[in-house]
Design a protein around this motif. Structure first.
Motif, short mmCIF file in Angstrom:
data_model
loop_
_atom_site.label_atom_id
_atom_site.label_comp_id
_atom_site.label_asym_id
_atom_site.label_seq_id
_atom_site.Cartn_x
_atom_site.Cartn_y
_atom_site.Cartn_z
N ASP A 60 -12.43 -42.55 62.72
CA ASP A 60 -13.10 -42.23 63.98
C ASP A 60 -13.85 -40.92 63.89
O ASP A 60 -13.93 -40.18 64.87
CB ASP A 60 -12.06 -42.11 65.10
CG ASP A 60 -11.31 -43.41 65.26
OD1 ASP A 60 -11.96 -44.46 65.16
OD2 ASP A 60 -10.08 -43.36 65.44
N SER A 61 -14.36 -40.57 62.73
CA SER A 61 -14.96 -39.24 62.61
C SER A 61 -16.33 -39.30 61.96
O SER A 61 -16.76 -40.32 61.45
CB SER A 61 -14.05 -38.36 61.75
OG SER A 61 -14.28 -38.63 60.38
N LYS A 62 -16.99 -38.14 61.99
CA LYS A 62 -18.27 -37.99 61.28
C LYS A 62 -18.07 -37.22 59.97
O LYS A 62 -19.01 -36.76 59.34
CB LYS A 62 -19.25 -37.21 62.17
CG LYS A 62 -19.72 -37.97 63.40
CD LYS A 62 -20.91 -37.21 63.99
CE LYS A 62 -21.84 -38.05 64.84
NZ LYS A 62 -21.23 -38.87 65.84
N THR A 63 -16.82 -37.03 59.61
CA THR A 63 -16.48 -36.25 58.41
C THR A 63 -16.53 -37.13 57.16
O THR A 63 -15.92 -38.20 57.14
CB THR A 63 -15.06 -35.66 58.57
OG1 THR A 63 -15.04 -34.87 59.77
CG2 THR A 63 -14.68 -34.80 57.39
N MET A 64 -17.24 -36.68 56.14
CA MET A 64 -17.36 -37.45 54.90
C MET A 64 -16.19 -37.14 53.97
O MET A 64 -15.98 -35.98 53.59
CB MET A 64 -18.67 -37.10 54.19
CG MET A 64 -18.86 -37.78 52.84
SD MET A 64 -18.96 -39.58 52.91
CE MET A 64 -20.60 -39.81 53.62
N PRO A 65 -15.40 -38.14 53.57
CA PRO A 65 -14.41 -37.90 52.52
C PRO A 65 -15.10 -37.79 51.16
O PRO A 65 -15.99 -38.58 50.86
CB PRO A 65 -13.52 -39.16 52.57
CG PRO A 65 -14.10 -40.06 53.62
CD PRO A 65 -15.42 -39.52 54.05
N VAL A 66 -14.68 -36.82 50.37
CA VAL A 66 -15.31 -36.60 49.05
C VAL A 66 -14.23 -36.63 47.97
O VAL A 66 -13.28 -35.84 48.00
CB VAL A 66 -16.05 -35.23 49.01
CG1 VAL A 66 -16.70 -35.02 47.64
CG2 VAL A 66 -17.09 -35.14 50.11
N ALA A 67 -14.40 -37.52 47.02
CA ALA A 67 -13.46 -37.61 45.88
C ALA A 67 -14.02 -36.84 44.69
O ALA A 67 -15.25 -36.77 44.51
CB ALA A 67 -13.24 -39.07 45.50
N LEU A 68 -13.13 -36.28 43.89
CA LEU A 68 -13.52 -35.47 42.73
C LEU A 68 -12.80 -36.03 41.49
O LEU A 68 -11.87 -35.42 40.96
CB LEU A 68 -13.13 -34.00 42.98
CG LEU A 68 -13.62 -33.42 44.33
CD1 LEU A 68 -12.96 -32.07 44.61
CD2 LEU A 68 -15.13 -33.28 44.34
N PRO A 69 -13.21 -37.22 41.06
CA PRO A 69 -12.42 -37.92 40.03
C PRO A 69 -12.32 -37.22 38.69
O PRO A 69 -11.34 -37.42 37.96
CB PRO A 69 -13.12 -39.28 39.89
CG PRO A 69 -14.49 -39.08 40.45
CD PRO A 69 -14.37 -38.03 41.50
N THR A 70 -13.32 -36.38 38.34
CA THR A 70 -13.21 -35.74 37.03
C THR A 70 -12.22 -34.56 37.07
O THR A 70 -11.74 -34.12 36.02
CB THR A 70 -14.58 -35.30 36.48
OG1 THR A 70 -15.31 -34.59 37.48
CG2 THR A 70 -15.39 -36.53 36.08
N CYS A 71 -11.88 -34.10 38.27
CA CYS A 71 -10.78 -33.12 38.41
C CYS A 71 -9.47 -33.84 38.13
O CYS A 71 -8.62 -33.34 37.36
CB CYS A 71 -10.80 -32.52 39.82
SG CYS A 71 -9.35 -31.54 40.19
N SER A 72 -9.28 -35.03 38.70
CA SER A 72 -8.07 -35.81 38.43
C SER A 72 -7.95 -36.08 36.94
O SER A 72 -6.86 -35.99 36.36
CB SER A 72 -8.13 -37.14 39.19
OG SER A 72 -8.20 -36.92 40.57
N TYR A 73 -9.07 -36.42 36.33
CA TYR A 73 -9.10 -36.72 34.89
C TYR A 73 -8.64 -35.50 34.09
O TYR A 73 -7.78 -35.60 33.21
CB TYR A 73 -10.53 -37.11 34.51
CG TYR A 73 -10.80 -37.26 33.04
CD1 TYR A 73 -10.50 -38.44 32.37
CD2 TYR A 73 -11.37 -36.22 32.32
CE1 TYR A 73 -10.75 -38.58 31.02
CE2 TYR A 73 -11.62 -36.35 30.96
CZ TYR A 73 -11.31 -37.53 30.31
OH TYR A 73 -11.56 -37.66 28.97
#
Ligand SMILES: N=CN[C@@H](CCC(=O)O)C(=O)O
Ligand SMILES: [Zn+2]
Length: 411
Positions: A285-298
């Motif tokens: 219900d938001s205008k907030t964009m979720p951002v994933a950082l997969p190379t940090c996980s890597y």
């Protein structure tokens, strides 16, 4: 200055009409034109279409893209490109069994980078940082957000932010600047968290906003770093001074931070390696964009953002590099896109949407970047000849980029 690109095998991410972002099932669609042309006038996309309709004009430069793919440049909405020195010794410590948390508790991590940065001159910091910026431009990034946060004193934070400003004035890559004074508590505030928050809220944020050195404010909302309440104070102070929040949250633990960020109107919430069902509901219900950082996980071997679950729940998702000396010493967005597909089970279409239009939204640039749309900035990637654009994530270790144009100029 007119550049006409002809015989494009696949022109990707073509949006006739402006869109702000794509979410849920829409992320599976990546509109494209086969056998296309693209016309650039000065720094703007002026026209595109199928080769059948290619205009007969005299361009200053004609590029034949036979067999090649053309797409908008990557938009990297989360980086820490401006830093001093490196942390390769901690990399080896982690191989030998220490965790990121253990290294931080021994005075390493962010505090290690802060010490190096405080001792570095502004000129030297610029010289070190521009090498990384030039590298990501060649790798196809056309817009990048850069955070401060390795200064942790007003003086050193200002130094970082001035370097970011100087980079923005010297290079054709689009740069947005974020104040991340709340990255870690400096040692002298170890037992006086309130004192540091007071400093951030009463002195640092007002000064930085007054000098126009940042557009966004960030904090590391995490167990052992900044609490929900402390981050809320920072987001409020940012808002009072015209700085919109973009927050590091849920990297290691879920402590209700996402809700606080959404409540404070954050533009993005970044990391999200640990996401609860409640977090997903809040984001819906938001205008907030979720951002994933997969190379940090890597790089630091932590869980990947549950991208599949989030997109299947109808959310949008952006991906970014997190380029920094501790958890992701790489800003290669091609590798970010590949890792999104390989490790987060995103389709190539979803990953490219996440690294272009949704990334643009996450840094407030969706009107100018992130798609092939007339009137947007002419910042594009021309690949080497490909069987199809699926090769971009598939051939994850190869450099598939032939040319990069930033704001209408070949780099
Ligand atoms: N997690 C917080 N900040 C950075 C890493 C900082 C560091 O270790 O230098 C990140 O996004 O991963
Ligand atoms: Zn980060």
């Amino acid at each position: 200055m007119k550049i006409l690109i002809i015989n494009i095998k696949e022109l990707l991410q073509v949006r006739e009409n402006q869109i702000d972002l794509v979410a849920g099932v829409e992320m599976k669609e990546l509109p494209k034109i086969d056998k296309a042309y693209l016309l650039i006038e000065n720094d703007i996309i002026a026209d595109f279409g199928t080769m059948d309709n290619c205009p007969h004009i005299s361009a200053d430069q004609v590029i034949d893209a036979t067999g090649k793919t053309v797409l908008p440049t990557w938009v990297d909405s989360h980086t820490h490109i401006v830093y001093a020195g490196n942390r390769e010794l901690e990399f080896v410590d982690r191989i030998n069994g220490l965790s990121y948390e253990e290294i931080f508790n021994r005075g390493g991590g962010i505090l290690n980078s802060a010490k190096k940065l405080q001792e570095c001159t502004e000129e030297e910091l610029y010289t070190q940082s521009k090498v990384r910026l030039e590298e990501v431009m060649i790798q196809g990034t056309g817009a990048v957000e850069i955070k401060s946060g390795y200064g942790l004193t007003l003086e050193a934070e200002l130094k970082m932010l001035r370097v970011i400003k100087k980079l923005a004035s010297k290079y054709p890559i689009e740069i947005k600047s974020t104040f991340l004074g709340a990255h870690a508590f400096p040692l002298e505030y170890k037992d006086n968290h309130e004192g540091y928050i007071d400093l951030l809220v009463n002195e640092m944020i007002p000064t930085i906003a007054k000098e126009g050195l940042a557009e966004y404010v960030d904090a590391f909302l995490e167990t052992g770093y900044f609490s929900v309440e402390e981050t809320s104070r920072i987001m409020k102070a940012g808002k009072d001074h015209g700085l919109v929040a973009k927050i590091h949250v849920n990297q290691f633990t879920a402590i209700g931070g996402i809700k606080a960020c959404v409540d404070h109107g954050a533009l993005s919430v970044d990391h999200l390696e640990i996401v609860t069902d409640e977090d997903i509901e809040v984001l819906k219900d938001s205008k907030t964009m979720p951002v994933a950082l997969p190379t940090c996980s890597y790089f630091i071997s932590i869980p990947y953002t549950p991208a599949r679950k989030m997109i299947d729940a109808g959310l949008p998702l952006a991906v970014a590099s997190d380029f920094n000396p501790g958890t992701t010493p790489s800003g290669n967005m091609n590798f970010v896109v590949a890792t999104s597909c390989i490790k987060m089970r995103m389709t190539p279409e979803e990953a490219i949407n996440a690294a272009t239009i949704n990334g643009a939204y996450a840094m407030g640039l969706e009107k100018e970047y992130g798609s092939i749309t007339i009137g947007k900035k002419a910042s594009i990637i021309i690949t080497k000849p490909l069987n199809s654009f699926y090769e971009i994530p598939y051939a994850f270790g190869s450099n598939l980029i032939d040319q990069v144009i930033l704001k209408g100029k070949l780099i």
